[in-house]
Design an enzyme around this catalytic site. Structure first.
Site, PDB file in Angstrom:
ATOM      1  N   GLY A  45      40.274  32.605   7.810  1.00 31.91           N
ATOM      2  CA  GLY A  45      40.718  31.286   7.374  1.00 31.91           C
ATOM      3  C   GLY A  45      40.175  30.252   8.341  1.00 31.91           C
ATOM      4  O   GLY A  45      39.841  30.573   9.483  1.00 31.91           O
ATOM      5  N   GLN A  50      39.954  22.176  12.713  1.00 30.21           N
ATOM      6  CA  GLN A  50      39.252  23.093  13.629  1.00 30.21           C
ATOM      7  C   GLN A  50      37.757  22.824  13.706  1.00 30.21           C
ATOM      8  O   GLN A  50      37.066  23.388  14.560  1.00 30.21           O
ATOM      9  CB  GLN A  50      39.457  24.551  13.204  1.00 30.21           C
ATOM     10  N   CYS A  96      43.588  33.217  16.343  1.00 28.49           N
ATOM     11  CA  CYS A  96      43.113  31.929  15.839  1.00 28.49           C
ATOM     12  C   CYS A  96      41.754  31.649  16.457  1.00 28.49           C
ATOM     13  O   CYS A  96      41.578  31.850  17.663  1.00 28.49           O
ATOM     14  CB  CYS A  96      44.115  30.840  16.225  1.00 28.49           C
ATOM     15  N   LEU A  97      40.822  31.177  15.648  1.00 32.31           N
ATOM     16  CA  LEU A  97      39.480  30.909  16.168  1.00 32.31           C
ATOM     17  C   LEU A  97      39.481  29.813  17.234  1.00 32.31           C
ATOM     18  O   LEU A  97      38.598  29.777  18.082  1.00 32.31           O
ATOM     19  CB  LEU A  97      38.525  30.528  15.024  1.00 32.31           C
ATOM     20  N   HIS A 138      49.443  30.211   8.241  1.00 29.96           N
ATOM     21  CA  HIS A 138      48.739  29.912   9.498  1.00 29.96           C
ATOM     22  C   HIS A 138      47.812  28.694   9.327  1.00 29.96           C
ATOM     23  O   HIS A 138      47.820  27.773  10.149  1.00 29.96           O
ATOM     24  CB  HIS A 138      47.949  31.149   9.950  1.00 29.96           C
ATOM     25  N   GLU A 139      47.033  28.686   8.253  1.00 32.72           N
ATOM     26  CA  GLU A 139      46.077  27.588   8.033  1.00 32.72           C
ATOM     27  C   GLU A 139      46.790  26.287   7.656  1.00 32.72           C
ATOM     28  O   GLU A 139      46.379  25.202   8.079  1.00 32.72           O
ATOM     29  CB  GLU A 139      45.051  27.964   6.951  1.00 32.72           C
ATOM     30  N   HIS A 142      47.820  24.469  10.578  1.00 30.43           N
ATOM     31  CA  HIS A 142      46.725  23.707  11.207  1.00 30.43           C
ATOM     32  C   HIS A 142      46.634  22.291  10.647  1.00 30.43           C
ATOM     33  O   HIS A 142      46.447  21.342  11.405  1.00 30.43           O
ATOM     34  CB  HIS A 142      45.376  24.405  10.965  1.00 30.43           C
TER      35      HIS A 142
HETATM   36 NI    NI Z   1      44.046  29.270  13.433  1.00 25.93          NI
END
Ligand code: NI
Length: 182
Positions: A45, A50, A96-97, A138-139, A142
């Site tokens: 995701g 991000q 998480c990236l 999760h996304e 963000h």
């Molecule tokens: Ni993340």
């Protein structure tokens, strides 16, 4: 084009993404670039903040999960709003990236209803459960300025503090490009 991924500590990750309309400039290009960025980093995701865009847009593609028993979901979510979350809370080790090399258990409800527009600005209201619901939650966080580490206990947070600072300074050894906070 692959974007650098915004690292933990950047204020943009704390902003609420604004809603966008059909005349948002070069949206298709942005989506294509985000998809390329997500795949390059082996993410499941990615949310617009991000990649430095403070808008209500995220994408999910669970095909990168090693465990292929999970229900597959590949979807763009624009101007999304989670209407309801229900079902038993379950724990999963999230990553998480933007917060590389840290994985921690997070409890979330098993089910949700989300209203969103797809890349053609068509409205949908859908229910999700299992792993797709987990990634959506999760996304979605963000685009609301929230990160998975926010769910951790004060003790856990304290233990991770130095690792988080290290990430902000570019110390995380990852195979994708990151954009560090100024
Ligand atoms: Ni993340």
């Amino acid at each position: 084009m692959i974007f650098p991924i915004v690292a933990y500590g950047d204020k943009i990750l704390r902003k609420i993404g604004v809603e966008i309309s059909v005349d948002y400039p070069e949206l298709n290009q942005l989506i294509e670039n985000m998809r390329e960025t997500m795949e390059n980093a082996h993410g499941v995701g990615l949310a617009a903040p991000q990649v430095g865009k403070s808008i209500n847009l995220f994408m999910v593609d669970t095909s990168a999960f090693e465990d292929k028993t999970y229900t597959k979901l590949k979807q763009i979510f624009i101007n999304s709003e989670i209407k309801e979350e229900w079902g038993e809370e379950w724990e999963f080790e999230e990553g998480c990236l933007s917060i590389p090399l840290i994985r921690e258990n997070v409890k979330r409800h098993s089910n949700l209803t989300i209203r969103f527009q797809d890349e053609n600005f068509k409205w949908h209201e859908k229910d999700f459960d299992g792993m797709p619901a987990r990634v959506i939650q999760h996304e979605y966080d963000h685009v609301k300025g929230k990160l998975f580490v926010d769910y951790l206990s004060p003790l856990k947070k304290r233990l991770l503090k130095n690792k988080l600072i290290n990430i902000s300074k570019g110390g995380a050894d990852v195979d994708y490009k990151m954009r560090l906070p100024k």
